[in-house]
Scaffold this active site. Sequence first.
Site, PDB file in Angstrom:
ATOM      1  N   GLY A 169      15.691  52.684  31.876  1.00  0.00           N
ATOM      2  CA  GLY A 169      16.669  52.261  32.889  1.00  0.00           C
ATOM      3  C   GLY A 169      18.097  52.525  32.442  1.00  0.00           C
ATOM      4  CB  SER A 170      21.232  50.978  33.630  1.00  0.00           C
ATOM      5  OG  SER A 170      20.842  51.039  34.975  1.00  0.00           O
ATOM      6  CB  THR A 171      19.650  50.755  28.109  1.00  0.00           C
ATOM      7  OG1 THR A 171      18.316  51.195  28.375  1.00  0.00           O
ATOM      8  CG2 THR A 171      19.718  49.249  28.296  1.00  0.00           C
ATOM      9  CE  LYS A 178      23.248  53.826  35.377  1.00  0.00           C
ATOM     10  NZ  LYS A 178      23.537  52.586  36.130  1.00  0.00           N
TER      11      LYS A 178
END
Lengths: 401, 667
Positions: free
Chosen positions: B302-304, B306
Amino acid sequence: MIRPRRNTAPSPALPDGRSEPVRLSVDPVLLGAVLALVSLGLVMVYSASAVTAAEKQGNGFYFLERQLVAAGVGLVVMAAAVRVGYRRLARLAYPMLLVSIVLLMLVLVPGVGTVVGGARRWLRLPGLSLQPAEIAKFTWVVYLAYSLAKKREKVATFSIGFLPHLLLAGLLVALCMAEPDFGSSVELLVLLFILLFAAGTRLSYLVGSVLLALPLAYGAIAHSPYRLARITAFLDPWAHRHDIGYQVAQSLISVGSGGLFGLGLGESRQKLFFLPEAHTDFIFSIIGEELGLLGAVATIVLYGIVVWRGTRAALRASETFGTYLGLGLTALLGSQAAVNMSVAMGMLPTKGLTLPFISYGGCSLVISMAAAGVLLSLSASSAPMRNPGASRVRQLREQVA
Amino acid sequence: MIPRRSTERGRPPAELTRWTRARVLVMGGLLMAALGATLARAVSLQVLQRARLTSMATDQTVREMEIPARRGDIYDRRGIPLAQSVEVDSLWLDPSMVGDLRRAARDLARTLHLDAAELEARLARGRRFAWVKRQVTPQEVTLAQRLEVPGLGVAKEPKRFYPQRELGAQVLGVVGTDGHGLEGLELAFEDELSGQSEKVEGTRDARGRNLLLQGAPEAVGRRGATVTLTLDRQVQYAAEKALDRAVDESKAIAGMLVVLDPRTGELLALAQTPRVNPNAPAPGIAAGALRDRPALDLFEPGSTYKAFVAAAALEERAVRPEDSLDCEGGSWEVGRHVIHDTHPHGMLNLARILAVSSNIGAAKLAQRLGREGMMRTARRFGFGERTGLALPGEGKGSIPYPKAEVTLATQAFGQGLSATAVQVAAGYGALANRGVLMRPYLVSRVTDPDGVVLLENQPTQVRQAVSERTARQVVQMLEGVVQKDGTAPRGALEAYRVAGKTGTSQKPDPVARGYSDKRIASFAGIVPADDPRLVIYVMIDEPKTDVYGGLVAAPAFKEVATAVLPYLGVPPSLSVLASAKKVPNPPPMQVKEEPAAAQPVTERLEQGSVSVPNVQGQVGRDAVARLLATSLEPRLRGSGRVMAQSPAPGAHVARGARVTLELGASP
């Protein structure tokens, strides 16, 4: 123990309240050898059976305890035999033989005789168990000695001296074979032939009957798988060491690994369930393993002494009955010892004969000691007499008491 | 005829003919000859054939027995035992000695709480040996022996004991009843731990039982190697406690927490929930519960992710730090798909994109990086390759080539690729460690009983993931995440600067081949942001109350960091203290939880010693957490509430000193 002929100490084996000096005229060498063998037997029975006993009975002393009781009874019987004197046996010869035959028949009755290892050999009574074949061997000797002495010169004749004994032997052997007990059967015949020979039966009869018996023996062996197996195993134990030759091979390993001085008392490895019947028929293997050649030779020498002194007593007996009785009982002890040790060392096929005085087995021990008692009685009475006649009985009593 | 009377006893000796004498002598001589033959045979066997027969006896009675070495212990980095071997009793039976097997089985089963029918069947199968029950308590032995079943025996068997109970259970793994490692490190280091079994000559009886006539060999020396881990018992404890709480409060199904030293790659904690008690008998542990999930399980980060995209974009100059990207008002069409942000945003610079976790912004970065650029991003930070942890079955992760436009976009926010928790933590480690990716490791040393080091792991650089400058820039940007206008203000600490990144990913639906409404909430944190000492990665699987990483996972990060940083002696970030008033207050709930957390930290900074907090009357577990947070090592006696403590509250002691707590039932 009683050693010198003029020992003044009262014997513990023959307990007695009086403290006055007692004169013993039984053969001290023979007595010493017998007591040494019995003592060795007690030690070795314990050593050979302790592991099995601890595992099966939960008591390592199980067999030793029973053997000690038998040895006690044996001492009493031996003392009684000395005290009563061998001459009384002459009158008992027929009744004893009759009882033996009855017992041999009784043991064959299912439910009366106890089957152990496929053979119906024991009469289990409360408190004691009898092996009729052991008793029969003893009474057979007494009977033969009496009968042969009585028949005198006629012993040489076929119909009076040879055939009746052979037929009676046939009956006993047949009963023994029905158990089956091949070893005792052979032993009975060996005793017959020894005594017939001594009594002067024509050699041709003996040789001829042996030749005639050979096919019978062959039949008995060939028609019994276990006897055949024993012969096969005997001929080459190493080829069959994992099945039928197992016991012989293990016995040879036992004796051989003892070396000169043995592994030490109690150190046998073969008794750890490798060698079956280590405390009964194969106890000599454990002697060889734990005590080495030294122990084996000592044991053999002790039997040699028994044979020597027994023969000597027989030759010095004051009548033919005594001579034959002495020779017969000497042969009973000596031949069984020789056969048992030969079996243990792979010189003869497995028989199922015990080692006299040593093997575990109450009946065998008591009978052996009874035989020794009679031999001792013989030796005592053959000692130089000073006051013959009626006083003789009193003197005997004193010797014993 | 001769008169009967005289015939009965035969002739007097004088009449014994010479022939009779001779025949008796011949017979006596024959007997002597037979005995002589046995004598000769005895000489032959015992002298001539002795060697051969003795070796045959030795062959069958002497056995080389293998006595297994005592399994080596596993220690944490400070030498606290995590796994030890002890000897316990096992009951066996010789079924051949039992008369009534059915009754014996029934009695034993009742006493030992076994199934009678099953036990009877098992005993019936064994001819001379069958286990009745292995690894029993001394009381069970006494009770069983009281039954007086013949042939019942007691054997000593080694049993693995985990003194810290559930602590790090899945990392350590378990050992089967036969003493071999089945899972985790116990399996990975099976050869080393089990060690060299010793060969002993023993006598064996014909039934194959071993008899040690010379006595058992010395236990000393027969030991397996010792395995020392990088794990720190205290850090692991704090991690597991925080994770338990986070999973519990969010009603999630599971969770993992990794604590990593970014400078070395050492894993200080590998926690997971649900936990298992490895001391429980094996059947009590559910299948799969022993998987070391942080190292083994793959999920979409997930967004980790990014942060890695941003770092790579900066490194490859696809974007400049001050550049702003159009976040399209929260909705952006990519091909036939539409990408959404949780909140609509217009133009955002890189820092803000990370702070508010804009999917559209990240997707645009990915577009600038290009497909090859995205593959390089993954490679830079070690995704798609095993980290080389010692644990068996470590996950590799999959980084599919983003052929479709939409895949390129979704990979930017960590969907459509998979990784393990350890990989994510290691990637953040690279950002924290000036762009150098360190190989994460769990085992620092394996030493055999003689002190010979069989294996030693040193900090290993894998590669320069991004330049030091880029790494610093990204970490700085990530500090915005825990600010009031970031996604995870709950991840902020009072005394330390925090850089972090939240993640809220959808779980793929294995049935519908799309994404389900189940979520994974995560938070990756770097503390202190100005001089990183720890990377703490929290992953909460299927939270129910809230699904956002900033709400669900960040508090666990905060709890661990609060407990561990003082314990490790990490000085507070001065810039945070100076601007403490400006920093948004953390939610009041958390303040209540850790009321005195900041207090000892400032003291210790001055003196290198700490003041013993007052934990009297507290529940043991809380008191331990409190002491750990104060860098003190608790020693517990008894259970319940703290009745007494030594040294007394307020005493100044050296950091790491022991505080003994007497626990008892509350009055």
